[in-house]
Design a protein around this motif. Structure first.
Motif, PDB file in Angstrom:
ATOM      1  N   LEU A  62       0.806  -1.081   0.020  1.00  0.00           N
ATOM      2  CA  LEU A  62       0.105   0.114   0.085  1.00  0.00           C
ATOM      3  C   LEU A  62       0.742   1.256   0.035  1.00  0.00           C
ATOM      4  O   LEU A  62       0.453   2.180  -0.704  1.00  0.00           O
ATOM      5  N   PHE A  66       0.938   4.119  -2.821  1.00  0.00           N
ATOM      6  CA  PHE A  66       0.559   5.500  -2.352  1.00  0.00           C
ATOM      7  C   PHE A  66       1.783   6.631  -2.845  1.00  0.00           C
ATOM      8  O   PHE A  66       1.445   7.515  -3.285  1.00  0.00           O
ATOM      9  N   GLU A  67       3.218   6.166  -2.623  1.00  0.00           N
ATOM     10  CA  GLU A  67       4.022   7.044  -2.739  1.00  0.00           C
ATOM     11  C   GLU A  67       4.359   7.138  -4.350  1.00  0.00           C
ATOM     12  O   GLU A  67       4.494   8.432  -4.804  1.00  0.00           O
ATOM     13  N   ARG A  69       1.626   7.253  -6.450  1.00  0.00           N
ATOM     14  CA  ARG A  69       0.743   8.163  -7.172  1.00  0.00           C
ATOM     15  C   ARG A  69       0.812   9.395  -6.389  1.00  0.00           C
ATOM     16  O   ARG A  69       0.176  10.268  -6.401  1.00  0.00           O
ATOM     17  N   GLY A  71       0.419  10.527  -3.097  1.00  0.00           N
ATOM     18  CA  GLY A  71      -0.747  10.658  -2.427  1.00  0.00           C
ATOM     19  C   GLY A  71      -1.979  11.074  -3.220  1.00  0.00           C
ATOM     20  O   GLY A  71      -2.260  10.331  -4.260  1.00  0.00           O
ATOM     21  N   GLN A  72      -2.557  12.071  -3.094  1.00  0.00           N
ATOM     22  CA  GLN A  72      -3.814  12.598  -3.846  1.00  0.00           C
ATOM     23  C   GLN A  72      -3.535  12.987  -4.980  1.00  0.00           C
ATOM     24  O   GLN A  72      -4.561  13.505  -5.862  1.00  0.00           O
ATOM     25  N   PHE A 183      -6.437   8.658  -3.995  1.00  0.00           N
ATOM     26  CA  PHE A 183      -6.526   8.613  -2.516  1.00  0.00           C
ATOM     27  C   PHE A 183      -7.181  10.053  -1.978  1.00  0.00           C
ATOM     28  O   PHE A 183      -7.119  10.992  -2.517  1.00  0.00           O
ATOM     29  N   ASP A 186      -3.531  13.051   2.053  1.00  0.00           N
ATOM     30  CA  ASP A 186      -1.952  13.101   1.814  1.00  0.00           C
ATOM     31  C   ASP A 186      -1.080  12.201   2.962  1.00  0.00           C
ATOM     32  O   ASP A 186       0.018  12.487   2.752  1.00  0.00           O
ATOM     33  N   ILE A 188      -0.710   8.666   5.359  1.00  0.00           N
ATOM     34  CA  ILE A 188      -1.140   7.178   5.793  1.00  0.00           C
ATOM     35  C   ILE A 188      -0.328   7.074   7.136  1.00  0.00           C
ATOM     36  O   ILE A 188       0.841   7.262   7.298  1.00  0.00           O
ATOM     37  N   VAL A 203      -7.158   4.303   5.165  1.00  0.00           N
ATOM     38  CA  VAL A 203      -6.875   4.868   3.918  1.00  0.00           C
ATOM     39  C   VAL A 203      -8.051   5.176   2.955  1.00  0.00           C
ATOM     40  O   VAL A 203      -8.655   4.343   2.265  1.00  0.00           O
ATOM     41  N   VAL A 205     -10.418   6.400   0.019  1.00  0.00           N
ATOM     42  CA  VAL A 205     -10.314   6.682  -1.564  1.00  0.00           C
ATOM     43  C   VAL A 205     -11.639   7.082  -2.186  1.00  0.00           C
ATOM     44  O   VAL A 205     -12.625   6.676  -1.627  1.00  0.00           O
TER      45      VAL A 205
END
Length: 210
Positions: A62, A66-67, A69, A71-72, A183, A186, A188, A203, A205
């Motif tokens: 995960l 996340f990294e 992407r 974050g958002q 996500f 920003d 986790i 988390v 989404v």
């Protein structure tokens, strides 16, 4: 749109909690009646990716996703295990699952859609992220062949025919699909001790308009 055409690991989205959200504006009148309206033509889905985490290895996967992407910043594909086919979840995709359009003799490009019915009412949901290799198309009850009769843009859900279907021809489709999401945080927060004790990271989404 800032979007990566990559799917969140499906084994981690399995077990996630989520579903569609609607936005309804309600005004109470002095006579006790209500007026209801919505600014949204389409629903928006929310999920909790943390609910699919089962091990510390899952958390590591995960965090890596996340990294990548940022974050958002970048959207991605999400498999909603409760709703990812043009047919019932227990069924097999067929070329005549959904009626997506009627030919007019000129148009060659058509958006994939999924119809949700209840009684005499229905809602047509545009499908923007079909899964490559799963799309089947039919015209007037005859299945067409991808690469010969039509092509599919899996980034937009647009089906383009080599020749425009005749006026009045019923165009049908079957497919699997993902939900375009990002996500909704920003940050986790995870704890090795608490996770091993049965707690999972939160988390969120959220679906994006593709």
């Amino acid at each position: 749109m800032q979007f990566h055409e990559v799917r969140f690991p499906a084994n981690l989205s399995f077990g996630a909690v989520g579903g569609p959200e609607r936005k309804t504006e309600i005004v109470s009148l002095v006579n006790g009646h209500e007026e209801r309206n919505t600014p949204w033509a389409h629903s928006r889905r929310h999920y909790d990716a943390g609910m699919g985490m089962r091990s510390l290895d899952d958390v590591e996967t995960l965090i890596g996703f996340f990294e990548a992407r940022q974050g958002q910043m970048y959207g991605f594909r999400w498999k909603d295990w409760s709703d990812f086919k043009s047919c019932l979840p227990s069924g097999k995709v067929a070329f005549d699952d959904q009626v997506i359009a009627e030919g007019d003799g000129e148009a060659k490009a058509f958006q994939l859609v999924k119809l949700y019915r209840s009684g005499t009412h229905s809602y047509a949901r545009p499908i923007k992220k079909p899964v490559q290799g799963t799309v089947r198309i039919g015209v007037e009850g005859v299945e067409m062949q991808e690469g010969v009769h039509y092509s599919v843009d899996t980034a937009t859900g647009i089906v383009t025919f080599e020749m425009a279907p005749n006026e009045g021809d019923e165009i049908t489709a079957g497919f699997e699909f993902d939900v375009p999401v990002r996500f909704d945080t920003d940050r986790i927060r995870s704890s090795v001790a608490s996770f091993q004790a049965g707690e999972v990271p939160d988390v969120p989404v959220i679906e994006v308009r593709a």
